[in-house]
Scaffold this motif. Structure first.
Motif, mmCIF file in Angstrom:
data_model
loop_
_atom_site.group_PDB
_atom_site.id
_atom_site.type_symbol
_atom_site.label_atom_id
_atom_site.label_comp_id
_atom_site.label_asym_id
_atom_site.label_seq_id
_atom_site.Cartn_x
_atom_site.Cartn_y
_atom_site.Cartn_z
ATOM 1 N N MET A 69 2.538 0.260 -0.959
ATOM 2 C CA MET A 69 1.282 -0.465 -0.878
ATOM 3 C C MET A 69 0.280 0.177 -1.815
ATOM 4 N N GLU B 202 7.990 1.890 -0.630
ATOM 5 C CA GLU B 202 8.383 1.148 -1.816
ATOM 6 C C GLU B 202 9.532 1.866 -2.498
ATOM 7 N N PRO C 35 9.080 -5.305 1.398
ATOM 8 C CA PRO C 35 8.403 -4.232 0.671
ATOM 9 C C PRO C 35 8.577 -2.853 1.269
ATOM 10 N N GLU D 176 6.287 -10.601 3.963
ATOM 11 C CA GLU D 176 4.972 -10.010 3.652
ATOM 12 C C GLU D 176 4.425 -10.584 2.339
ATOM 13 N N CYS E 262 1.380 -9.678 -0.028
ATOM 14 C CA CYS E 262 1.373 -8.553 -0.979
ATOM 15 C C CYS E 262 1.180 -9.025 -2.415
ATOM 16 N N ASP F 168 -2.911 -4.472 0.657
ATOM 17 C CA ASP F 168 -1.454 -4.342 0.606
ATOM 18 C C ASP F 168 -0.874 -4.835 -0.713
ATOM 19 N N ARG G 39 0.970 -5.429 -3.979
ATOM 20 C CA ARG G 39 2.107 -4.759 -4.610
ATOM 21 C C ARG G 39 2.366 -5.451 -5.946
ATOM 22 N N TYR H 192 5.325 -7.771 -6.620
ATOM 23 C CA TYR H 192 5.412 -9.105 -6.035
ATOM 24 C C TYR H 192 5.072 -10.187 -7.059
ATOM 25 N N THR I 117 4.077 -14.763 5.745
ATOM 26 C CA THR I 117 3.053 -13.749 5.971
ATOM 27 C C THR I 117 2.375 -14.014 7.302
#
Length: 659
Positions: A1, A18, A122, A196, A199, A206, A208, A211, A230
């Motif tokens: 994250m 991750e 994730p 999720e 992200c 959060d 990432r 993504y 989500t």
């Protein structure tokens, strides 16, 4: 994250949540030593017990799979329509609250459709638990990530190519590796599930970056259905997910964000550690829970305080050694009654259904973050508590962090808007659940299960106190060219002689001592609420001093009235206690505790979290019905064919011995 720009992100553990920022095929710092990543905790369930698609029949339906594999006899909400959409080959974007059953929305299609469902998750630290949970019901699941050695990866890859997996978990970072895409090309994929999915939003804490590349799934494998899921998204985040993942043409499913089993409570921050201890001792003795703190130092202090007072508590933040974090997370998932004290680095993807409370000792930065964090309580649908201690310093600190954050003015305005919405939730005199749901665009009626419903606060005319405070700020600046923080302003209003008030001769100000009709705590509440309403602001000098705003003038000249919230006395005492066994019949509560003891032993022997054996809701069902045969036991929600075969006789013995 990764945190949004402008906030410290060093509390986020790369190597836990991750794929690490190095060659993902290097040896990892957190080796998995629980029997491997293919087929469950013991290195693979016996072949006869695996739920192979053929065993369900060549044309197994979604409801048949739900009943035989997972032990449920009906779908909830929009689950059936979502699942059928994906089974039929369509794309879906699913917004569903935590505990709403999102996982089934891709697990059942993966079991029904030919091929392997590829799940983008994730959190590599939790993939083993996800695989264990699927293996416990007989599904064939595995993962590929940096915690495995080359031999383990090779076993999983061979199983995938041979069509021996129902689900394969990958972190988004792994798709950067060309060999991963080549492997997927060589296999038979039934669907892609993007868990999720929030992200992908660059506005969220959060976020990432990897993504953003997941649009490649549609570009490289255009005929394979995708489902993105989500538990939290405003309309803006919803549109961002659809755009960046190329899901504009997908079917969108937005469920109610209401979690009626969670009781929302926000208290003035007086002695927060003592307030927290009272909550745990009086309402949640022996319960599992999460306590969120803003900094590493406060995490350590809070965990130590709870341990000193007899609470089993563990810390979690990025300053701890990676192995310590992993061990603490494992204990939280596997042991009963552990309290995790953590920064926001902890929690996403935690699939522990019996978290009975989530407490915040510091103000969350946004309503989305607050909703997501509190949503980790009560995933099993049983009564749970979301508790927040909120004070003046929280507001000052958050305002100062925004002013000092990196990024342009538009970014800071967005952060300020997020904070304003969170402050509005804290200061509302209306139902908190109504305010929370309204943030996500959902209308509702008073819930009767939050502090403002149980003990309604009083709204009072606060115009005169506001004028006294604002006048003090103005006089200090104009007459003395001075600025001070809230504590000193309150001292002046109450006529309190201190070294600072004496040094600066503030007893000569016209506002000296004019506020003795309110207590110090009440004045701090006035300051807090004026900050929340934008009638006071934190100066950009970095010292937390206060200044007036443009809106303050209308209050000072009397053209704008000010309404303030008066906290009800002892509001927390009116709140309903939420112990899991509280509403069980007397004769069932003893059996429930014996079933929990049996479950703890089974989980310990297998090295898996207790909820993977059975959740509290299923044990409650057994305690109430007291089955005497496997047939009766098989009718209880959560007892599928595999679990009936694995645990049925042992459970019947526990019931019989208790009787």
């Amino acid at each position: 994250m990764t945190n949004a720009p402008g906030f410290p992100d060093d509390d986020i553990p790369w190597n836990l949540d991750e794929e690490p920022p190095y060659d993902p095929y290097e040896d990892a710092p957190l080796p998995v030593d629980r029997g491997g990543a293919y087929g469950g905790p013991a290195g693979g369930a016996p072949a006869a017990t695996l739920v192979r698609k053929a065993a369900l029949g060549p044309h197994a339906t979604a409801i048949e799979t739900l009943e035989k594999v997972f032990g449920y006899n009906s779908f909830r909400g929009q689950q059936a329509e979502i699942i059928q959409t994906v089974i039929d080959g369509g794309d879906a974007l699913v917004l569903m609250p935590t505990g709403g059953g999102k996982s089934l929305c891709y697990q059942i299609p993966a079991l029904v459709r030919a091929g392997t469902g590829v799940v983008i998750s994730p959190l590599i630290a939790l993939m083993q638990d996800q695989v264990d949970a699927l293996s416990a019901v007989g599904a064939r699941a595995a993962f590929l990530n940096s915690t495995q050695d080359s031999a383990e990866r090779s076993r999983v890859e061979r199983a995938f190519l041979a069509g021996e997996l129902d689900m394969l978990y990958l972190a988004p970072e792994r798709l950067r590796v060309s060999s991963t895409a080549d492997l997927l090309d060589a296999g038979h994929i039934s669907l892609f599930a993007i868990d999720e999915a929030h992200c992908v939003s660059q506005w969220g804490h959060d976020f990432r970056p990897d993504y953003l590349q997941l649009s490649m799934l549609h570009e490289r494998w255009p005929t394979i259905p995708r489902i993105a899921l989500t538990a939290t998204a405003t309309d803006v985040t919803h549109k961002e997910i659809a755009s960046k993942l190329q899901l504009g043409d997908a079917k969108h499913f937005v469920s109610s964000f209401d979690r009626p089993n969670i009781q929302y409570r926000i208290e003035p921050k007086l002695q927060p550690l003592q307030q927290l201890l009272t909550l745990l001792r009086t309402e949640h003795p022996g319960d599992a829970g999460i306590v969120y703190c803003l900094s590493r130092a406060s995490v350590e202090k809070t965990a130590d305080f709870l341990v000193e007072n007899g609470i089993t508590a563990l810390p979690y933040h990025a300053g701890l050694d990676a192995r310590v974090r992993a061990a603490n997370q494992s204990r939280f998932l596997r042991e009963e009654g552990v309290v995790m004290v953590a920064t926001i680095a902890f929690g996403m993807g935690i699939d522990k259904p019996d978290v009975r409370f989530v407490a915040h000792l510091d103000l969350p930065k946004s309503v989305e973050g607050y909703y997501q964090e509190t949503g980790r309580a009560g995933r099993d649908g049983l009564p749970s508590t979301a508790w927040l201690a909120y004070g003046l310093q929280d507001v000052v600190q958050q305002r100062r962090m925004i002013q000092q954050s990196e990024g342009d003015d538009a970014f800071r305005r967005r952060l300020s808007a997020n904070l304003d919405a969170m402050l509005a939730l804290c200061e509302t005199i209306e139902c908190r659940r109504m305010q929370l749901l309204a943030y996500f665009g959902e209308t509702s009626t008073p819930c009767g299960n939050c502090d403002t419903c149980l003990t309604p606060p009083e709204s009072i005319d606060g115009t005169i106190p506001a004028q006294k405070l604002l006048s003090t700020v103005v006089r200090l600046h104009r007459e003395r060219n001075q600025r001070f923080g809230a504590g000193h302003l309150v001292d002046i209003l109450m006529g309190k002689t201190t070294p600072r008030t004496t040094q600066h001769k503030h007893d000569q100000l016209a506002t000296w001592g004019i506020g003795q009709d309110l207590s110090e705590q009440e004045w701090r509440g006035v300051v807090r609420q004026l900050l929340a309403q934008g009638l006071l602001a934190v100066n950009s000098d970095g010292y937390g001093t206060l200044i007036v705003t443009e809106a303050s003038a209308s209050v000072l000249n009397g053209s704008r009235p000010v309404r303030l919230r008066r906290e009800p006395e002892r509001a927390a005492k009116a709140a309903r206690k939420s112990k899991v066994a509280a509403d069980l019949p007397t004769e069932a509560s003893g059996l429930f505790e014996k079933l929990r003891e049996w479950r703890a032993g089974e989980a310990r022997d297998q090295g898996v979290p207790a909820y993977i054996v059975f959740g509290d809701a299923t044990l409650r069902g057994i305690a109430i019905t007291k089955p005497t045969s496997l047939a009766e036991l098989g009718t209880i929600t959560g007892v599928g064919e595999k679990k009936l075969d694995s645990y049925g006789e042992a459970l019947l013995r526990v019931v019989a011995e208790a009787a």
